[in-house]
Design an enzyme around this catalytic site. Structure first.
Site, mmCIF file in Angstrom:
data_model
loop_
_atom_site.group_PDB
_atom_site.id
_atom_site.type_symbol
_atom_site.label_atom_id
_atom_site.label_comp_id
_atom_site.label_asym_id
_atom_site.label_seq_id
_atom_site.Cartn_x
_atom_site.Cartn_y
_atom_site.Cartn_z
ATOM 1 N N ILE A 150 -5.730 6.656 2.253
ATOM 2 C CA ILE A 150 -4.833 6.275 1.150
ATOM 3 C C ILE A 150 -4.353 4.833 1.282
ATOM 4 C CG2 ILE A 150 -3.980 8.539 0.412
ATOM 5 C CD1 ILE A 150 -1.642 8.175 2.376
ATOM 6 N N GLY A 151 -4.684 4.196 2.371
ATOM 7 C CA GLY A 151 -4.248 2.811 2.522
ATOM 8 C C GLY A 151 -4.895 2.183 3.732
ATOM 9 N N LYS A 152 -4.971 0.862 3.662
ATOM 10 C CA LYS A 152 -5.545 0.144 4.795
ATOM 11 C C LYS A 152 -4.793 -1.174 4.909
ATOM 12 C CE LYS A 152 -9.874 -1.280 6.690
ATOM 13 N NZ LYS A 152 -11.178 -0.947 7.003
ATOM 14 N N GLY A 153 -4.215 -1.429 6.055
ATOM 15 C CA GLY A 153 -3.522 -2.698 6.272
ATOM 16 C C GLY A 153 -4.262 -3.489 7.330
ATOM 17 N N GLY A 154 -3.640 -4.543 7.793
ATOM 18 C CA GLY A 154 -4.259 -5.383 8.806
ATOM 19 C C GLY A 154 -4.358 -4.697 10.157
ATOM 20 N N HIS A 155 -3.555 -3.664 10.372
ATOM 21 C CA HIS A 155 -3.512 -3.041 11.691
ATOM 22 C C HIS A 155 -3.896 -1.578 11.679
ATOM 23 C CE1 HIS A 155 -0.511 -6.288 11.631
ATOM 24 N NE2 HIS A 155 -0.996 -6.532 12.828
ATOM 25 N N VAL A 158 -4.685 4.417 6.868
ATOM 26 C CA VAL A 158 -3.732 5.509 6.643
ATOM 27 C C VAL A 158 -4.428 6.629 5.870
ATOM 28 C CG1 VAL A 158 -1.463 6.111 5.710
ATOM 29 C CG2 VAL A 158 -1.849 3.826 6.627
ATOM 30 N N LYS A 172 -1.200 7.465 10.191
ATOM 31 C CA LYS A 172 -1.518 6.043 10.350
ATOM 32 C C LYS A 172 -2.249 5.861 11.669
ATOM 33 C CE LYS A 172 0.852 1.564 10.527
ATOM 34 N NZ LYS A 172 2.058 0.812 10.204
ATOM 35 N N ASP A 269 8.948 -7.888 8.079
ATOM 36 C CA ASP A 269 7.761 -7.869 7.225
ATOM 37 C C ASP A 269 8.040 -7.122 5.925
ATOM 38 O OD1 ASP A 269 5.199 -8.618 6.596
ATOM 39 O OD2 ASP A 269 4.212 -7.033 7.740
HETATM 40 N N1 ATP Z 1 3.767 7.368 4.482
HETATM 41 C C1 ATP Z 1 2.876 6.914 3.609
HETATM 42 N N2 ATP Z 1 2.660 7.565 2.450
HETATM 43 C C2 ATP Z 1 1.769 7.091 1.536
HETATM 44 N N3 ATP Z 1 1.041 5.965 1.706
HETATM 45 C C3 ATP Z 1 1.210 5.268 2.851
HETATM 46 C C4 ATP Z 1 2.118 5.704 3.863
HETATM 47 N N4 ATP Z 1 2.098 4.817 4.876
HETATM 48 C C5 ATP Z 1 1.214 3.864 4.520
HETATM 49 N N5 ATP Z 1 0.666 4.119 3.314
HETATM 50 C C6 ATP Z 1 -0.323 3.302 2.598
HETATM 51 O O1 ATP Z 1 -1.099 2.581 3.546
HETATM 52 C C7 ATP Z 1 -0.939 1.152 3.377
HETATM 53 C C8 ATP Z 1 -1.018 0.454 4.724
HETATM 54 O O2 ATP Z 1 0.005 0.957 5.572
HETATM 55 P P1 ATP Z 1 0.774 -0.002 6.587
HETATM 56 O O3 ATP Z 1 1.407 -1.128 5.819
HETATM 57 O O4 ATP Z 1 1.688 0.834 7.389
HETATM 58 O O5 ATP Z 1 -0.438 -0.555 7.457
HETATM 59 P P2 ATP Z 1 -0.514 -1.870 8.356
HETATM 60 O O6 ATP Z 1 -1.911 -2.014 8.868
HETATM 61 O O7 ATP Z 1 0.567 -1.804 9.382
HETATM 62 O O8 ATP Z 1 -0.174 -2.995 7.281
HETATM 63 P P3 ATP Z 1 0.024 -4.566 7.515
HETATM 64 O O9 ATP Z 1 -1.271 -5.214 7.120
HETATM 65 O O10 ATP Z 1 1.147 -4.896 6.577
HETATM 66 O O11 ATP Z 1 0.384 -4.745 8.949
HETATM 67 C C9 ATP Z 1 0.394 1.006 2.642
HETATM 68 O O12 ATP Z 1 0.467 -0.185 1.894
HETATM 69 C C10 ATP Z 1 0.395 2.248 1.734
HETATM 70 O O13 ATP Z 1 -0.377 2.020 0.578
#
Ligand code: ATP
Length: 456
Positions: A150-155, A158, A172, A269
């Site tokens: 459902i999501g992908k960030g830099g780290h 999800v 995550k 952040d």
């Molecule tokens: N609890 C949650 N419920 C629904 N979607 C989520 C949840 N946690 C994260 N996501 C989705 O996943 C995406 C990435 O999560 P997150 O920002 O925690 O990752 P990250 O790799 O730490 O990001 P960054 O690149 O900011 O460091 C979020 O923008 C969101 O769309």
């Protein structure tokens, strides 16, 4: 990597760090949280704090390890990480007469000594989260099926998952492999330590974690995803009522982190993709990967390297590495501008910052030009004006001129009396003390440099 080898490496890196920076104060973010009772499926939920006890074998964590050898390694790793936690930061005592005015609602915790924290004081409640096995995560996510991502960030990646009791969660999975293993684990513990202590309707809620075959957080699922996806990635226009509710929620959440949490937390952040929305559009501040715990008596941190997201970084942070509550206040202002305008913090094509674009419009109170055209006239003018004024204060280039989060909450709610008060807050630091020349021309230079960094 053998644990002993890792410990040696950690020791080595400590020395190098010390040598390089010649700094004397530890990163205050404690690493003891993992040793508070962790409920496993079959745990007895007993409550104690092993880090405060000399008998490590009594650690509740050790009663239900997912795998004994990996647990043993993990425990050793925690010990080595605790040794490593001597990350140095410099602190400039900017204010001789620094006021401690924060302790209002909850008693604050004071360090036992400069380096120790009294865990008994911190770990008052039985945690509502637990240690998951990898197999449990596999079962919940259909083996991390890409369809559940459902999501992908830099780290992290999800995944949406469903636990045996039917609860939907977000799992995550940390993916950043570029870092050394001990650094990754250290970052994981730091994020876990913070998120486990946060308890507010406007902050992401931890359901558990797993360190079995990878590092994972198990979080409450936010069904509407991130604010970024709704503001910028959806055909459907997010109506003003919801936007206003989200703005208020973020303000409440930040006010809690800065003022009412057992420790003073700076998120570092705050951005649209780190604001998640629940079923009823309640904002939830998430991703505590960069968050810092600041001791009460520190006016601020100086951090290096500068981490965060371009477009949201306060001038004093990206120029000088200064981190305090006002770092989040600036980012919150940028976020408010995104909510008002429907534009991104940095325009993808022109790379123009929303702050530069909006400042003249805010000064002229030009609602027509600034408001998201998608909203048309479908918004409450009084609320819009309030949000514009609040945003304008938050993005002031002089940090001390930005109001603190308590005041911002009241401004957003429309408490006019508060609008009369001068900005700043308990931790007001005078500009002269800061020795920062933030005349408007130097600010413009700062912004130009910021922009250059963006273009690189
Ligand atoms: N609890 C949650 N419920 C629904 N979607 C989520 C949840 N946690 C994260 N996501 C989705 O996943 C995406 C990435 O999560 P997150 O920002 O925690 O990752 P990250 O790799 O730490 O990001 P960054 O690149 O900011 O460091 C979020 O923008 C969101 O769309």
């Amino acid at each position: 990597m053998a644990v002993e080898e890792m410990e040696k490496k950690i020791k080595g890196s400590q020395e190098t760090e010390l040598h390089k920076n010649d700094l004397s104060i530890e990163d205050p973010s404690p690493r003891c949280v993992l040793e508070i009772p962790v409920m496993s499926s079959d745990s007895d939920n007993s409550s104690s704090c092993s880090s405060c006890s000399p008998d490590k074998s009594s650690s509740p964590l050790s009663t239900t390890p997912p795998n004994v050898s990996s647990f043993h390694q993990w425990n050793k790793m925690i010990e080595s990480i605790k040794k490593k936690s001597i990350r140095r930061f410099s602190v400039i005592p900017l204010l001789a007469s620094y006021e401690l005015t924060r302790k209002k609602k909850q008693p604050k915790l004071s360090p036992c000594s400069e380096n120790d924290f009294d865990c008994d004081q911190i770990l008052v409640a039985k945690p509502s989260w637990r240690n998951f096995t990898f197999d449990e995560l596999v079962a919940a996510t259909d083996n991390f099926n890409p369809e559940n991502m459902i999501g992908k960030g830099g780290h992290a990646e999800v995944y949406k998952g469903v636990l045996p009791d039917g609860e939907t969660v977000a799992i995550k999975k940390l993916t950043r492999h570029a870092k050394e293993v001990e650094e990754r684990v250290s970052d994981f513990l730091s994020e876990l330590g913070i998120i486990a202590h946060v308890n507010h309707p406007n902050a992401a809620r931890l359901r558990g974690f797993s360190c079995d075959r990878g590092l994972h957080f198990v979080l409450e699922y936010s069904s509407h995803g991130s604010l970024a996806s709704l503001l910028f990635g959806s055909e459907e226009c997010l109506d003003w009522k919801k936007r206003y509710k989200v703005a208020m929620g973020i303000a409440d959440g930040l006010s809690y982190l800065h003022n009412d949490c057992p420790r003073r937390i700076i998120h570092r952040d705050i951005k649209a993709s780190n604001i998640l929305l629940s079923q009823d559009y309640e904002a939830q501040i998430s991703d505590f990967g960069l968050a810092k715990w600041l001791p009460e008596h520190w006016p601020h941190h100086i951090v290096f390297p500068i981490e965060g997201t371009f477009g949201y970084l306060a001038p004093e942070y990206f120029m000088h590495g200064i981190v305090d509550e006002k770092t989040d206040v600036f980012a919150f202002g940028v976020l408010l501008l995104e909510i008002i305008t429907g534009r991104r913090a940095v325009d993808t094509d022109s790379r123009q910052s929303i702050v530069m674009w909006a400042k003249p419009l805010l000064e002229k109170n030009n609602m027509e030009e600034i408001v998201d055209p998608q909203l048309g006239n479908d918004f409450d003018e009084t609320e819009m004006k309030r949000v514009m004024q609040t945003a304008s204060m938050c993005i002031h280039h002089v940090s001390t001129m930005r109001p603190d989060m308590n005041r911002l909450v009241q401004l957003l709610r429309g408490d006019d009396q508060l609008a009369e008060q001068k900005p700043g807050g308990a931790r007001t630091v005078s500009l002269d003390d800061c020795d920062l020349d933030h005349t408007s021309s130097s600010y413009l230079n700062d912004l130009t440099r910021h922009r250059q960094l963006l273009m690189e």
